[in-house]
Write a protein that holds these residues in place. Structure first.
Motif, short mmCIF file in Angstrom:
data_model
loop_
_atom_site.label_atom_id
_atom_site.label_comp_id
_atom_site.label_asym_id
_atom_site.label_seq_id
_atom_site.Cartn_x
_atom_site.Cartn_y
_atom_site.Cartn_z
N TYR A 1 0.83 -1.21 0.00
CA TYR A 1 0.00 0.00 0.00
C TYR A 1 0.87 1.26 0.00
CZ TYR A 1 -3.72 3.24 1.34
OH TYR A 1 -4.60 4.28 1.37
N GLU B 1 -7.68 -2.48 -1.63
CA GLU B 1 -9.03 -2.90 -1.24
C GLU B 1 -9.47 -4.12 -2.04
OE1 GLU B 1 -11.47 0.60 -1.64
OE2 GLU B 1 -10.90 1.35 0.35
N THR C 1 -5.25 2.78 -3.04
CA THR C 1 -6.37 2.39 -2.21
C THR C 1 -7.28 1.40 -2.93
OG1 THR C 1 -6.30 4.52 -1.07
CG2 THR C 1 -8.34 3.25 -0.88
N ILE D 1 1.08 4.13 -2.93
CA ILE D 1 0.85 5.57 -2.73
C ILE D 1 2.01 6.37 -3.31
CG2 ILE D 1 0.71 7.39 -0.99
CD1 ILE D 1 -0.89 5.41 0.75
N TYR E 1 -2.55 8.05 -4.16
CA TYR E 1 -3.39 7.53 -3.08
C TYR E 1 -4.60 6.74 -3.60
CZ TYR E 1 -6.61 7.53 0.85
OH TYR E 1 -7.48 7.14 1.81
N THR E 2 -5.31 7.30 -4.56
CA THR E 2 -6.54 6.67 -5.04
C THR E 2 -6.27 5.31 -5.68
OG1 THR E 2 -7.48 8.85 -5.43
CG2 THR E 2 -8.59 6.99 -6.48
#
Length: 110
Positions: A22, A39, A35, A26, A31-32
């Protein structure tokens, strides 16, 4: 052969690797994107409770019972072990890792 629902348990090593993936995402992709990727990977890990038998045996950790399996997502391999009562997620590795790194997953205790 009908599959039963098993509890999914994640090792400390796998949790650490997920955090590292993760953080790398980033830094590299923003970030998006990081993420969304993490997920989706976590969702696939959670779904192992139902579909643990649908992934292939890990060819570097072969056993007669085919208890070591791997889930491939993007460039990452999730190594997990199927026991009678649970699915144990042992490690998450980039697919460029050496075979010896994959083989050490067998020794991870939960």
């Amino acid at each position: 052969m009908e599959s039963q629902i098993l509890e999914v348990v994640v090792s400390d090593m796998a949790l650490t690797r997920l955090e590292q993936i993760y953080e790398y995402g980033i830094e590299t992709f923003a970030y998006t994107a990081a993420t969304v990727f993490i997920e989706e990977l976590i969702l696939l890990i959670e779904q192992l409770s139902i579909n643990h038998l649908s992934h292939p045996e890990c060819r570097y950790l072969a056993t007669k019972s085919k208890m070591y399996r791997n889930l491939i997502y993007g460039s990452y391999i999730v190594i997990y072990r199927i026991s009678p009562k649970r699915v144990e997620v042992l490690n998450v590795l980039h697919n460029s890792r050496s075979i010896s790194n994959i083989k050490t997953s067998r020794k991870i205790k939960i």
